[in-house]
Design a protein around this motif. Sequence first.
Motif, PDB file in Angstrom:
ATOM      1  N   TRP A 133      -4.441 -26.454 -38.532  1.00  0.00           N
ATOM      2  CA  TRP A 133      -3.834 -25.594 -39.509  1.00  0.00           C
ATOM      3  C   TRP A 133      -3.107 -24.549 -38.960  1.00  0.00           C
ATOM      4  CZ3 TRP A 133      -5.069 -20.654 -40.393  1.00  0.00           C
ATOM      5  CH2 TRP A 133      -6.227 -19.837 -39.661  1.00  0.00           C
ATOM      6  N   ARG A 134      -3.696 -23.858 -37.931  1.00  0.00           N
ATOM      7  CA  ARG A 134      -3.076 -23.005 -37.098  1.00  0.00           C
ATOM      8  C   ARG A 134      -1.830 -23.235 -36.611  1.00  0.00           C
ATOM      9  NH1 ARG A 134      -6.970 -19.096 -35.435  1.00  0.00           N
ATOM     10  NH2 ARG A 134      -9.390 -19.909 -35.912  1.00  0.00           N
ATOM     11  N   SER A 148      -8.158 -22.655 -48.416  1.00  0.00           N
ATOM     12  CA  SER A 148      -9.008 -23.095 -46.993  1.00  0.00           C
ATOM     13  C   SER A 148      -9.946 -22.053 -46.911  1.00  0.00           C
ATOM     14  CB  SER A 148      -7.951 -23.223 -45.803  1.00  0.00           C
ATOM     15  OG  SER A 148      -7.451 -21.868 -45.556  1.00  0.00           O
ATOM     16  N   ALA A 202       0.198 -25.592 -37.794  1.00  0.00           N
ATOM     17  CA  ALA A 202       1.136 -25.594 -39.115  1.00  0.00           C
ATOM     18  C   ALA A 202       1.563 -24.231 -39.626  1.00  0.00           C
ATOM     19  CB  ALA A 202       0.367 -26.490 -40.148  1.00  0.00           C
ATOM     20  N   PHE A 203       0.749 -23.371 -39.486  1.00  0.00           N
ATOM     21  CA  PHE A 203       0.924 -21.937 -40.104  1.00  0.00           C
ATOM     22  C   PHE A 203       2.165 -21.358 -39.299  1.00  0.00           C
ATOM     23  CE2 PHE A 203       0.585 -17.231 -40.374  1.00  0.00           C
ATOM     24  CZ  PHE A 203       0.226 -17.405 -41.833  1.00  0.00           C
ATOM     25  N   ARG A 228      -9.341 -19.097 -45.400  1.00  0.00           N
ATOM     26  CA  ARG A 228      -8.842 -18.464 -44.199  1.00  0.00           C
ATOM     27  C   ARG A 228      -8.113 -17.247 -44.453  1.00  0.00           C
ATOM     28  NH1 ARG A 228     -11.105 -21.616 -40.225  1.00  0.00           N
ATOM     29  NH2 ARG A 228     -11.243 -23.879 -40.396  1.00  0.00           N
ATOM     30  N   ASP A 263      -9.804 -27.589 -35.525  1.00  0.00           N
ATOM     31  CA  ASP A 263      -9.150 -26.213 -35.998  1.00  0.00           C
ATOM     32  C   ASP A 263      -7.823 -25.782 -35.566  1.00  0.00           C
ATOM     33  OD1 ASP A 263     -10.144 -23.918 -37.691  1.00  0.00           O
ATOM     34  OD2 ASP A 263     -10.234 -22.446 -35.893  1.00  0.00           O
ATOM     35  N   LEU A 313      -3.340 -19.634 -48.697  1.00  0.00           N
ATOM     36  CA  LEU A 313      -4.172 -19.970 -47.453  1.00  0.00           C
ATOM     37  C   LEU A 313      -5.887 -19.377 -47.633  1.00  0.00           C
ATOM     38  CD1 LEU A 313      -4.232 -21.007 -44.578  1.00  0.00           C
ATOM     39  CD2 LEU A 313      -3.857 -18.671 -43.749  1.00  0.00           C
TER      40      LEU A 313
END
Length: 144
Positions: A50-51, A27, A53-54, A29, A47, A23
Amino acid sequence: MLVSPLLSPLLGGVLIGLSALLLLGLSGRIAGVSGIVGGLVNAPAGDRGWRLAFLGGLLLGGLLLLRLAPSALPHGLPAPWPLVVSAGLLVGYGARAGNGCTSGHGVCGLGRRSPRSLAAVLVFMTTGALAAQVLRPLLLGGAS
């Protein structure tokens, strides 16, 4: 059982570290779960993906483990549900007050050699150990 009980913690740690590294590397992050969840509230539209998806990966990983090795997961609650909910809220508050959680400070921050993360980890590990020693017997009648 999928993996030897002696290798499970090692494999889990390697997977957590690899995930955090990927990660960060792909990215830029930090894999701090409290920050990822907290950022969903006011995140700009671009934004959120990805949050989600994580967090979806965390959920799917747990569901996959439940399917493949159900005995690896605990059954039932370790304490009465109001106590579990209260503890969860206190952990969330502490993560917010400490500007991060165990994943952000403990995995990612220590991996980046952050002095602030080292201080945070020392504080929350000490506090957690003391709380477990003092509060668990009081709240659960000495159950371990």
